[in-house]
Scaffold this motif. Structure first.
Motif, PDB file in Angstrom:
ATOM      1  N   PHE A  33      -0.902  -5.125  -9.323  1.00  0.00           N
ATOM      2  CA  PHE A  33       0.057  -4.632  -8.504  1.00  0.00           C
ATOM      3  C   PHE A  33      -0.752  -3.564  -7.330  1.00  0.00           C
ATOM      4  N   PHE A  34      -1.726  -2.537  -8.089  1.00  0.00           N
ATOM      5  CA  PHE A  34      -2.359  -1.583  -7.501  1.00  0.00           C
ATOM      6  C   PHE A  34      -3.699  -1.967  -6.661  1.00  0.00           C
ATOM      7  N   GLU A  35      -3.876  -3.367  -7.006  1.00  0.00           N
ATOM      8  CA  GLU A  35      -4.958  -4.080  -6.326  1.00  0.00           C
ATOM      9  C   GLU A  35      -4.488  -4.048  -4.714  1.00  0.00           C
ATOM     10  N   SER A  36      -3.246  -4.214  -4.475  1.00  0.00           N
ATOM     11  CA  SER A  36      -2.776  -4.152  -3.162  1.00  0.00           C
ATOM     12  C   SER A  36      -1.807  -3.049  -2.585  1.00  0.00           C
ATOM     13  N   HIS A  37      -1.761  -1.997  -3.383  1.00  0.00           N
ATOM     14  CA  HIS A  37      -0.992  -0.911  -2.906  1.00  0.00           C
ATOM     15  C   HIS A  37      -1.706   0.371  -3.563  1.00  0.00           C
ATOM     16  N   ASP A  38      -1.652   1.620  -3.070  1.00  0.00           N
ATOM     17  CA  ASP A  38      -2.231   2.684  -3.432  1.00  0.00           C
ATOM     18  C   ASP A  38      -1.698   3.748  -4.155  1.00  0.00           C
TER      19      ASP A  38
END
Length: 477
Positions: free
Chosen positions: A371-376
């Motif tokens: 998930f955090f690969e596409s959100h910071d």
């Protein structure tokens, strides 16, 4: 004497002491006067020892006079959470079973704060054994919310949050399993960070491999919080899960002035995972405009955490059973009913149950990592409700939906716990009644520095945390 008051930032206070613009004793006297003024109403600071506090401040001044190298918190008054053991200082855990307990040594988080130069003044109030997000116990009574003395200050670090909000201490330490740093920060309009796994090591511990609970910092601003994190974070050979990054890596200042390029996922309820009070939902949703105005790209999104509830409740009951089973067998009447029931849930757990919970944690970590690969950053509620009545143990309903146990209304916090991610509560708004509401900023694993930078920009854009409670003649700045 420098022109300081009790709401001056901790960083400014520490700098003024080091620069001899104010003595540590004068700073201590300022805070002791504030405690005398407002603590009788709020009941946040317990086991106060003014004589020892003033003696400690005088020694801090002598160290400066001798030209000694001093730490980043030198001369700052500090009250430790009453579950953190301080050598020679009464530490009760809010339990009649520990009412007269005086530890012989500091635990690690206390050791680091004292080594950095903070001067102990007492303890901050907690629920019994730090269980539950409402601070009351049979020894010291209930801590009340400085913004409304009929409301809860949250918990379990409720005394810490209330003391900060009321100007009784410049910084505060706490701990968090199911939201115990984040929830009271939200309720009291201050900042509280649950660090990621291993960022703030714990010692001693009955289980050095435990994954759900961690110590962490609280403050009235993100940069002050970063100052305390820089002291309590960092590796320790005594804690097998501690991370190697030195604490200094998290110290302010934070240079970012906008959020250009930051990818924000915003979710009010993680796809229907829990009920959220209507006013809280409105305040969380309204932050999309604030974040976009600062340059962020905001979309509605959330990680899938469908088995996080089961994992958390299993591990909590298992840990409670193994920690308290002897005591609860001998003295069942000495535990509040909700805690006793939670402990006994662990009695029937099998190895297969615990193994399944750890498998669920592993699956959750993988999904969150992706998930955090596409959100910071993930933005969501800290607490599902605003501060509730101090006469209730926990909210019985949210928007008419029953909350059957003292854990049900805390899902927005404890579902994040099992991800292992750092999560920060930052002031975001007030209800129509004037009750504080924070938002929870969740970052990727080991992403504390970037999370603090994002939170600092958000804080400067809203400035909600600068609204002080109308409490006592010294309120405001």
């Amino acid at each position: 004497m420098a022109d300081l008051d009790v709401y001056t930032s901790a960083r400014e206070m520490a700098a003024a002491v080091r620069g001899k613009e104010i003595s540590a004793r004068e700073l201590m006297e300022l805070h002791l006067a504030r405690i005398a003024e407002v603590n009788p109403a709020v009941n946040a600071v317990v086991s106060l020892d003014e004589d020892r506090a003033l003696a400690g401040a005088a020694e801090a001044d002598r160290a400066l006079a001798r030209g000694e190298t001093v730490g980043p918190l030198h001369g700052l008054p500090h009250a430790f959470k009453d579950t953190h053991e301080v050598a020679g200082w009464r530490t009760t855990y809010g339990s009649p079973l520990r009412e007269t307990h005086v530890p012989k040594r500091d635990e690690l988080i206390v050791e680091r704060i004292r080594r950095a130069g903070a001067v102990p003044i007492g303890k901050t109030n907690v629920p019994e054994w730090a269980a539950g997000s409402h601070t009351f116990n049979p020894i010291f009574g209930t801590t009340l919310n400085p913004y409304d003395l009929t409301r809860s200050a949250g918990g379990s670090s409720g005394g810490a949050a209330a003391a900060l909000a009321a100007g009784m201490v410049p910084l505060a330490d706490g701990s968090d399993m199911g939201g115990s740093l984040r929830n009271p920060a939200s309720f009291c309009n201050v900042v509280g960070l649950r660090p990621g796994r291993g960022r703030v090591p714990a010692w001693p511990s009955t289980n050095g491999w435990e994954l759900t609970s961690t110590g962490g910092p609280m403050a009235r601003s993100v940069e002050d919080l970063g100052l305390l994190l820089s002291v309590v974070a960092g590796p320790s050979r005594r804690a097998p899960l501690s991370l190697e990054t030195p604490g200094a890596a998290f110290a302010p200042p934070y240079a970012a002035t906008d959020l250009r390029g930051v990818r924000v996922a915003l979710s009010v309820d993680l796809g229907g995972s829990f009920a959220v009070d209507h006013q809280v939902a409105q305040i969380v949703t309204a932050q999309a405009a604030v974040l976009e105005a600062a340059g962020a790209v905001v979309e509605e999104a959330h990680p899938v955490l469908h088995n996080a509830d089961s994992a958390f409740r299993t591990l909590r009951a298992w840990l409670f059973w193994h920690r308290f089973r002897s005591l609860v067998r001998k003295r069942p009447e000495a535990f509040k009913e909700s805690l006793r029931e939670n402990i006994l849930l662990g009695e029937g757990l099998s190895g297969a149950d615990v193994s399944r919970a750890y498998q669920q944690l592993t699956s959750i970590h993988d999904r969150v990592r992706v998930f955090f690969e596409s959100h910071d950053v993930l933005v969501m509620p800290v607490s599902q409700v605003p501060p509730f009545s101090a006469e209730e143990e926990f909210p019985n309903a949210i928007n008419g939906e029953p909350q059957e146990t003292y854990l049900d209304w805390m899902r927005s916090a404890y579902l994040v716990t099992v991800t292992g991610c750092p999560a920060l509560s930052v002031p975001a708004g007030f209800t129509a009644e004037g009750w504080p509401v924070g938002v929870q900023l969740v970052g990727p694993p080991r992403g504390e520095r970037r999370l603090l930078e994002i939170a600092h920009v958000f804080e400067q854009a809203t400035r909600v945390g600068e609204r002080r409670p109308a409490l006592g003649a010294g309120a405001g700045r």
